[in-house]
Design an enzyme around this catalytic site. Structure first.
Site, PDB file in Angstrom:
ATOM      1  N   ILE B  36      72.669  59.358  25.792  1.00  0.00           N
ATOM      2  CA  ILE B  36      74.121  59.368  25.650  1.00  0.00           C
ATOM      3  C   ILE B  36      74.820  60.280  26.647  1.00  0.00           C
ATOM      4  CG2 ILE B  36      74.253  58.698  23.217  1.00  0.00           C
ATOM      5  CD1 ILE B  36      74.365  61.642  22.509  1.00  0.00           C
ATOM      6  N   GLY B  37      74.066  61.024  27.411  1.00  0.00           N
ATOM      7  CA  GLY B  37      74.737  61.901  28.368  1.00  0.00           C
ATOM      8  C   GLY B  37      73.840  62.189  29.551  1.00  0.00           C
ATOM      9  N   THR B  40      74.450  67.360  35.560  1.00  0.00           N
ATOM     10  CA  THR B  40      73.633  68.280  36.333  1.00  0.00           C
ATOM     11  C   THR B  40      72.724  69.075  35.401  1.00  0.00           C
ATOM     12  OG1 THR B  40      75.507  69.752  36.194  1.00  0.00           O
ATOM     13  CG2 THR B  40      75.174  68.625  38.277  1.00  0.00           C
ATOM     14  N   GLU B  43      69.556  65.620  30.618  1.00  0.00           N
ATOM     15  CA  GLU B  43      69.875  64.440  29.835  1.00  0.00           C
ATOM     16  C   GLU B  43      70.094  64.802  28.380  1.00  0.00           C
ATOM     17  OE1 GLU B  43      66.342  62.209  30.606  1.00  0.00           O
ATOM     18  OE2 GLU B  43      67.338  61.029  32.161  1.00  0.00           O
ATOM     19  N   VAL B  44      70.953  64.037  27.720  1.00  0.00           N
ATOM     20  CA  VAL B  44      71.165  64.206  26.289  1.00  0.00           C
ATOM     21  C   VAL B  44      70.827  62.894  25.601  1.00  0.00           C
ATOM     22  CG1 VAL B  44      72.804  64.817  24.492  1.00  0.00           C
ATOM     23  CG2 VAL B  44      73.019  65.837  26.747  1.00  0.00           C
ATOM     24  N   ASP B 158      83.431  75.272  31.590  1.00  0.00           N
ATOM     25  CA  ASP B 158      83.240  73.877  31.980  1.00  0.00           C
ATOM     26  C   ASP B 158      84.055  72.966  31.073  1.00  0.00           C
ATOM     27  OD1 ASP B 158      82.382  71.821  33.536  1.00  0.00           O
ATOM     28  OD2 ASP B 158      80.390  71.658  32.640  1.00  0.00           O
TER      29      ASP B 158
END
Lengths: 251, 380
Positions: B36-37, B40, B43-44, B158
């Site tokens: 899902i993500g 940099t 990964e999610v 961020d």
């Protein structure tokens, strides 16, 4: 629970390691909180690894590394290895970038992951430092110590309090069995007794508990006596243990 | 304390379990479902807990710099997430590790509560139509979360729509604290030296672009301003392709960067080194008026996109703004969002890939590189 006025062999071994950690931390110019956090990490992990032959010096170096990261006082791994190595082996030559250095670094990195798992990512520890400073600040205002009062070259008072506090980290019992508020209060009490300071409203010894209760309502005379006993015991044995271990080293 | 509450059987001595990894949870208790993500940071994944059947989000802790041991940034993220507990901050459930294989060390994963949408994904989906009440609710929750972390001396560093998650019940959660940092309050004789290479370029405030290293919570508030406008515009409002270009876009929207509006700007390292547009008038309100009819919203965006970080509105004052206390009142997000399946930027972008390419080509034809991304027509 072990008696507060005796020290086990295991605890004696830890005194040597903590002394080693304090020496390394001073050489690395780590702050007192980072040093204290490293000591707590070491104590917690060491108690998990009791009865194993896990190398205590590796554990100590890793605890310093983790604490320096956690407390945002990052030390380069090269510096850390050099300092811990030289402190442990003062007679050997400096550690060059060599296979041995890389082996030590790998061990440290592996050991970091291992300690992280043991602690389950819980590094935070409620240090007595902030309580000590706040209580001392409040209390001196109440005592109305002014700059003309001799001991109110107050920097000394705080320095001495902090030194005693730092020395409590030699002992895991003081860390794990007592609340940081209580430790802070007892250290102030020791200062008051040592320097014969007067607290307004305190006319005899039994009344000291009154100001203590203002800071922490759960404070009792029993806790006071327990912590003082333990601190005295630590002072008695730390010195002996360290003298003993350095005399072994020099032979 | 942690070591007292730990179950006893986990405290086995090392040699009894040489090939096992006691002490912390095994990631195999979660079953991976979907990516899902991507960023940099790594990964999610969406995953399901085999025990409880709950959905979770799983994020790998990157350990590239193994030379220095466990990364200080990951430790920082864990520390911050453990200390922060708030409705509008994503909840860290635990940290897990994978089984080790022969060639490599075991990997560590963050396990978070699962949120169905990220704001970027929601905004890119043209079918989702926000009312003013919805926008107020989203902005208030975002500011609530930021107020809380700033109050705790933490800056996020961020802020962008992809890092803002929303549950299907309409609760907003601030996520990805990979760049977050505990800051020390300003002292008269002490200058902080943080890195200025933080925040995704499109949401980066002018002081960071000009090399400021002693910054504070105001850098997050700039991002809030960008997102605020994005709620109507539906895509990032200033899509620069370099620091220089980003500063030009900012100047075109917020007026020239000069000492008359920002006295201390002359002290910033890159102020004299970069060529900044001169004689630009501030036209935040003018340019956004066609898309944003609500004057109180325009007013707040204007205050958030203030060039001088010292004058930029903080989370507390923004929350007290009339925008949140005027008609229409805040609207529940749940009825709107529960109609839709998961919306994540990763997915929405690929879904709209074709669409976007077309837009890109059009943009190229129009060749207006220095104009903030305010579309010529309202998107909805």
């Amino acid at each position: 629970m072990t008696s507060l006025s005796t020290i086990t062999d295991d605890e004696k071994k830890r005194y040597v390691i903590i002394s080693y950690m304090f020496e390394c931390a001073a050489k690395l110019r780590l702050s007192i909180v980072t040093t204290a956090s490293a000591a707590v990490i070491y104590h917690k992990c060491s108690s998990y690894l009791e009865k194993t032959d896990f190398d205590q010096y590796t554990l100590a170096a890793t605890a310093l590394s983790l604490a320096s990261k956690y407390e945002e006082e990052h030390v380069k791994i090269r510096d850390l290895i050099n300092v811990t190595y030289r402190t442990l082996y003062p007679d050997r030559p400096y550690l060059r970038i060599s296979n041995e250095y890389y082996r030590l670094r790998n061990t440290l990195v592996d050991c970091e992951l291992f300690l992280i798992r043991i602690l389950g990512f819980h590094f935070q520890f409620n240090h007595p430092n902030k309580y000590l400073l706040h209580y001392l600040d409040t209390l001196t205002k109440w005592m109305m110590i002014t700059p003309s009062t001799p001991i109110k070259n107050n920097i000394n008072l705080i320095d001495i309090a902090m030194s005693i506090l730092q020395d409590t980290y030699y002992d895991f019992t003081l860390i794990k069995d007592y609340s940081p508020q209580h430790i802070a209060i007892v250290i102030i009490y020791l200062l008051i007794k040592t320097y014969n300071l007067e607290i307004p409203g305190v006319t005899n010894d039994d009344e000291h508990i009154n100001w203590m209760k203002v800071f922490s309502s759960s404070m009792t005379n029993d806790i006071l006596i327990e912590i003082i006993t333990r601190i005295n015991t630590v002072y008695k044995y730390v010195e002996r243990t360290l003298e003993h271990s350095s005399s072994i080293k020099s032979h | 304390m942690a070591y007292q509450t730990r179950p006893v059987e986990q405290a086995r001595p090392l040699e009894q379990a040489p090939l096992e990894f006691p002490y912390i949870g095994d990631v195999s208790q979660y079953e991976r479902i979907d990516k899902i993500g991507q960023g940099t940071f790594g990964e999610v994944f969406k995953a399901r807990c085999k025990k409880t059947d709950d959905f979770v989000a799983m994020k790998l802790i990157l350990m590239d710099q193994e030379k220095e041991g466990f990364p200080i940034t990951a430790l920082r993220e864990i520390k911050i997430l453990q200390e922060l507990r708030h409705d509008n901050i994503v909840r860290l459930i635990e940290v897990c590790r994978s089984a080790m294989d022969k060639s490599s060390r075991s990997k560590f994963y963050f396990i978070f509560e699962f949120c169905d949408h990220d704001l970027a994904g929601v905004l890119r989906n043209a079918h989702v139509k926000f009312s003013l009440g919805h926008i107020k609710s989203i902005m208030q929750q975002l500011l609530d979360g930021l107020y809380f972390i700033h109050k705790n001396h933490i800056i996020h560093r961020d802020i962008k729509s992809a890092n803002i998650l929303i549950t299907r019940n309409g609760v907003l959660k601030l996520a990805d604290f990979g760049l977050a940092k505990v800051i020390t309050p300003p002292k008269p004789n002490h200058q902080n030296r943080y890195t200025c290479r933080v925040v995704t370029l499109w949401y980066r405030p002018p002081e960071l672009l000009l090399g400021e290293r002693d910054y504070g919570p105001a850098i997050d508030m700039w991002g809030v301003g960008c997102i605020f406008a994005e709620m109507w515009i539906r895509s990032p409002i200033m899509q620069g392709n370099s620091e220089q270009h980003q500063l030009e876009l900012i100047s075109h929207l917020c007026g020239s960067i000069e000492p008359s509006v920002w006295p201390s700007v002359t002290k910033l390292p890159f102020y004299t080194k970069l060529k900044l547009p001169q004689n630009e008038r501030r036209k935040v309100q003018d340019r956004m008026k066609p898309y944003i009819q609500e004057p109180l919203a325009l007013d707040l965006i204007d205050k958030l996109l203030t060039l001088d970080p010292k004058l930029r509105i903080d989370a507390d004052n923004a929350l007290n703004s009339d925008f949140f206390y005027s008609e229409p009142p805040l609207a529940e997000l749940k009825p709107l969002l529960s109609k839709y399946p998961s919306m994540f930027e990763l997915k929405e972008v690929s879904r709209n890939a074709h669409n976007q390419q077309m837009q890109q080509q059009q943009r190229m034809k129009q060749a207006r590189p220095n104009v903030p991304n305010l579309p010529s027509e309202t998107i909805y």
